[in-house]
Design a protein around this motif. Structure first.
Motif, mmCIF file in Angstrom:
data_model
loop_
_atom_site.group_PDB
_atom_site.id
_atom_site.type_symbol
_atom_site.label_atom_id
_atom_site.label_comp_id
_atom_site.label_asym_id
_atom_site.label_seq_id
_atom_site.Cartn_x
_atom_site.Cartn_y
_atom_site.Cartn_z
ATOM 1 N N ASN A 1 123.953 -4.242 6.127
ATOM 2 C CA ASN A 1 123.214 -4.785 7.154
ATOM 3 C C ASN A 1 123.546 -6.402 8.215
ATOM 4 O OD1 ASN A 1 122.800 -2.122 6.694
ATOM 5 N ND2 ASN A 1 120.975 -2.329 5.738
ATOM 6 N N ASN A 2 123.353 -5.949 9.265
ATOM 7 C CA ASN A 2 123.880 -7.389 9.673
ATOM 8 C C ASN A 2 122.699 -8.354 10.514
ATOM 9 O OD1 ASN A 2 123.876 -5.833 11.920
ATOM 10 N ND2 ASN A 2 126.501 -5.601 11.701
ATOM 11 N N LEU A 3 121.401 -6.932 10.703
ATOM 12 C CA LEU A 3 120.121 -6.714 11.840
ATOM 13 C C LEU A 3 118.899 -7.543 11.048
ATOM 14 C CD1 LEU A 3 120.405 -6.970 15.228
ATOM 15 C CD2 LEU A 3 119.216 -4.042 14.814
ATOM 16 N N SER A 4 118.065 -8.154 11.459
ATOM 17 C CA SER A 4 116.543 -8.353 10.988
ATOM 18 C C SER A 4 115.893 -8.433 12.512
ATOM 19 C CB SER A 4 117.037 -8.888 9.878
ATOM 20 O OG SER A 4 117.430 -10.900 10.646
ATOM 21 N N ILE A 5 114.624 -8.528 11.324
ATOM 22 C CA ILE A 5 113.412 -8.514 12.674
ATOM 23 C C ILE A 5 112.847 -9.759 11.748
ATOM 24 C CG2 ILE A 5 111.096 -8.248 13.566
ATOM 25 C CD1 ILE A 5 112.572 -5.007 14.492
ATOM 26 N N GLU A 6 111.833 -10.513 12.590
ATOM 27 C CA GLU A 6 111.643 -11.934 11.846
ATOM 28 C C GLU A 6 109.938 -12.292 12.440
ATOM 29 O OE1 GLU A 6 115.949 -13.878 11.146
ATOM 30 O OE2 GLU A 6 114.665 -14.616 11.098
ATOM 31 N N ALA A 7 109.086 -13.105 12.300
ATOM 32 C CA ALA A 7 107.782 -12.917 11.908
ATOM 33 C C ALA A 7 107.447 -14.460 11.323
ATOM 34 C CB ALA A 7 107.178 -11.725 12.830
ATOM 35 N N GLY A 8 106.640 -15.484 12.651
ATOM 36 C CA GLY A 8 106.153 -16.437 11.071
ATOM 37 C C GLY A 8 104.723 -16.671 11.875
ATOM 38 N N TYR A 9 104.348 -17.289 11.191
ATOM 39 C CA TYR A 9 103.198 -18.117 12.040
ATOM 40 C C TYR A 9 102.677 -19.282 11.165
ATOM 41 C CZ TYR A 9 97.981 -19.336 11.823
ATOM 42 O OH TYR A 9 96.695 -20.296 11.932
ATOM 43 N N GLY A 10 102.451 -20.460 11.653
ATOM 44 C CA GLY A 10 102.261 -21.906 10.416
ATOM 45 C C GLY A 10 101.990 -22.835 11.454
ATOM 46 N N TYR A 11 101.982 -24.485 11.499
ATOM 47 C CA TYR A 11 101.571 -25.089 12.014
ATOM 48 C C TYR A 11 102.517 -25.328 12.813
ATOM 49 C CZ TYR A 11 99.656 -30.760 11.669
ATOM 50 O OH TYR A 11 98.965 -31.296 11.878
ATOM 51 N N THR A 12 101.764 -26.490 14.098
ATOM 52 C CA THR A 12 102.504 -27.145 15.607
ATOM 53 C C THR A 12 102.002 -28.721 14.706
ATOM 54 O OG1 THR A 12 103.262 -26.942 17.004
ATOM 55 C CG2 THR A 12 100.923 -26.614 17.004
ATOM 56 N N GLY A 13 103.045 -29.286 15.321
ATOM 57 C CA GLY A 13 102.598 -30.399 15.134
ATOM 58 C C GLY A 13 103.271 -31.888 16.655
ATOM 59 N N ALA A 14 102.272 -31.553 17.655
ATOM 60 C CA ALA A 14 102.841 -33.291 18.263
ATOM 61 C C ALA A 14 103.404 -34.347 17.561
ATOM 62 C CB ALA A 14 101.549 -33.196 19.340
ATOM 63 N N ILE A 15 104.536 -34.960 18.622
ATOM 64 C CA ILE A 15 104.665 -35.695 18.219
ATOM 65 C C ILE A 15 105.036 -36.823 19.272
ATOM 66 C CG2 ILE A 15 107.054 -37.764 17.410
ATOM 67 C CD1 ILE A 15 108.006 -34.977 16.544
ATOM 68 N N SER A 16 105.014 -36.778 20.643
ATOM 69 C CA SER A 16 104.583 -37.363 21.601
ATOM 70 C C SER A 16 105.536 -36.643 22.740
ATOM 71 C CB SER A 16 105.811 -39.008 21.795
ATOM 72 O OG SER A 16 107.225 -39.096 21.577
ATOM 73 N N PRO A 17 104.947 -37.170 24.030
ATOM 74 C CA PRO A 17 103.732 -38.379 24.295
ATOM 75 C C PRO A 17 102.469 -37.478 24.526
ATOM 76 C CG PRO A 17 105.424 -37.362 26.359
ATOM 77 C CD PRO A 17 105.471 -36.556 24.974
ATOM 78 N N TYR A 18 101.369 -38.116 24.156
ATOM 79 C CA TYR A 18 100.135 -37.646 24.492
ATOM 80 C C TYR A 18 99.381 -39.594 24.767
ATOM 81 C CZ TYR A 18 99.482 -37.388 19.532
ATOM 82 O OH TYR A 18 99.182 -37.615 18.509
ATOM 83 N N GLN A 19 97.970 -39.068 25.407
ATOM 84 C CA GLN A 19 97.099 -40.344 25.311
ATOM 85 C C GLN A 19 96.508 -40.498 24.421
ATOM 86 O OE1 GLN A 19 96.261 -41.594 29.022
ATOM 87 N NE2 GLN A 19 97.429 -39.982 29.936
ATOM 88 N N LYS A 20 95.590 -41.892 23.578
ATOM 89 C CA LYS A 20 94.741 -42.017 23.285
ATOM 90 C C LYS A 20 93.930 -41.672 23.172
ATOM 91 C CE LYS A 20 99.179 -42.220 20.149
ATOM 92 N NZ LYS A 20 99.555 -41.429 19.192
ATOM 93 N N LEU A 21 93.211 -40.432 23.937
ATOM 94 C CA LEU A 21 92.174 -41.024 24.820
ATOM 95 C C LEU A 21 90.832 -40.098 24.102
ATOM 96 C CD1 LEU A 21 93.332 -40.305 28.530
ATOM 97 C CD2 LEU A 21 92.548 -42.582 27.852
ATOM 98 N N TYR A 22 91.399 -39.221 23.229
ATOM 99 C CA TYR A 22 90.646 -38.199 22.150
ATOM 100 C C TYR A 22 90.678 -38.489 21.160
ATOM 101 C CZ TYR A 22 90.274 -35.690 26.325
ATOM 102 O OH TYR A 22 90.424 -35.369 27.443
ATOM 103 N N LYS A 23 89.858 -37.745 19.681
ATOM 104 C CA LYS A 23 90.353 -38.150 18.560
ATOM 105 C C LYS A 23 91.064 -37.074 17.855
ATOM 106 C CE LYS A 23 86.229 -40.980 18.032
ATOM 107 N NZ LYS A 23 84.708 -41.112 17.286
ATOM 108 N N SER A 24 92.096 -36.622 18.254
ATOM 109 C CA SER A 24 93.178 -35.655 18.327
ATOM 110 C C SER A 24 93.986 -35.747 17.663
ATOM 111 C CB SER A 24 92.232 -34.440 19.433
ATOM 112 O OG SER A 24 93.289 -33.182 19.403
ATOM 113 N N ASN A 25 95.043 -35.186 17.172
ATOM 114 C CA ASN A 25 96.686 -35.230 18.033
ATOM 115 C C ASN A 25 97.025 -33.675 17.723
ATOM 116 O OD1 ASN A 25 96.549 -33.999 15.235
ATOM 117 N ND2 ASN A 25 97.380 -34.068 13.299
ATOM 118 N N PHE A 26 96.288 -33.334 18.683
ATOM 119 C CA PHE A 26 96.211 -32.257 19.246
ATOM 120 C C PHE A 26 97.527 -30.982 18.016
ATOM 121 C CE2 PHE A 26 95.350 -34.841 22.635
ATOM 122 C CZ PHE A 26 94.628 -34.137 23.515
ATOM 123 N N SER A 27 97.446 -30.806 16.659
ATOM 124 C CA SER A 27 98.261 -30.660 15.959
ATOM 125 C C SER A 27 97.248 -29.473 15.426
ATOM 126 C CB SER A 27 98.952 -31.531 14.954
ATOM 127 O OG SER A 27 99.872 -32.657 16.111
ATOM 128 N N GLY A 28 97.694 -28.300 14.550
ATOM 129 C CA GLY A 28 97.102 -27.397 13.426
ATOM 130 C C GLY A 28 98.117 -26.442 13.639
#
Length: 213
Positions: free
Chosen positions: A26-53
């Motif tokens: 067989n050569n076909l597959s269906i895939e699904a995933g869940y996890g963490y997304t991490g913002a590197i840049s750009p974003y301002q440091k106005l909030y106590k957050s890294n906009f990741s989770g």
């Protein structure tokens, strides 16, 4: 001249056949995933957050041309939000096409682990539609990514997977905080990463998939 043409045709068939040939796998597959997304840049440091989770979701369909090379089409959803609250940020809804290379087969990993552990490398190119949270603003962003996907074979139909992908954004007008980067609307490049775990479901009537054949 005809002899040369026949030779080139023969050579093309010899080169192309291994690329697309499949022998009772067989050569076909269906895939699904869940996890963490991490913002590197750009974003301002106005909030106590890294906009990741833990705000990354993906689903896709993959086709392997042979045991080493394939392609994948995927939909990805990433929320970049301030924590706590989630009232400031941006959501990326992206569609991507990937080129797949089975590194595990190349390194002999699947052979050493008796078809239990494998690794796919991938290069992605796609478009993300960014929606600013709490605003009536949106934009379209080009995204290029590169990543590795370790796999663990559970059965002939299922495999567990983990994935790490580093993404590069092109001409980003809004930061991951949802704030306009420049008043003159000058774009910037940026980056973010994903780490996810998920499941692969193999489609087809044959016993084995090319990931493990």
């Amino acid at each position: 001249m005809k002899t040369i043409s026949k030779f080139y045709l023969f050579l093309l068939i010899v080169v192309a056949t291994p690329l697309f040939a499949q022998f009772n796998v067989n050569n076909l597959s269906i895939e699904a995933g869940y996890g963490y997304t991490g913002a590197i840049s750009p974003y301002q440091k106005l909030y106590k957050s890294n906009f990741s989770g833990l705000n990354h979701y993906n689903v896709g369909i993959r086709y392997m041309f042979n045991e080493k090379f394939g392609a994948k089409v995927a939909y990805k959803l990433d929320h970049f939000v301030n924590d706590p609250g989630g009232k400031v940020g941006i959501t990326y809804s992206a569609v991507a096409v990937s080129g797949i290379y089975n590194v595990g087969k190349q390194l002999g990993l699947t052979y050493l682990t008796r078809d239990k552990v494998g690794i796919n490398a991938h290069v992605d190119a796609g478009v993300a539609f960014g929606y600013m949270i709490g605003q009536n603003q949106h934009e379209k962003i080009g995204v290029v990514g590169i990543g590795l996907t370790p796999m663990y074979n559970i059965s002939n139909n299922f495999a567990l997977t983990a994935d790490f992908t580093h993404n590069f954004t092109m001409k980003q007008h809004y930061g991951f905080d949802g704030i306009l980067l420049n008043k003159d609307y000058t774009p910037q490049s940026g980056g973010y990463y994903n780490f996810s775990v998920g499941l692969i479901y193999y489609l087809g009537e044959n016993k084995y998939h090319s990931d493990w054949y």
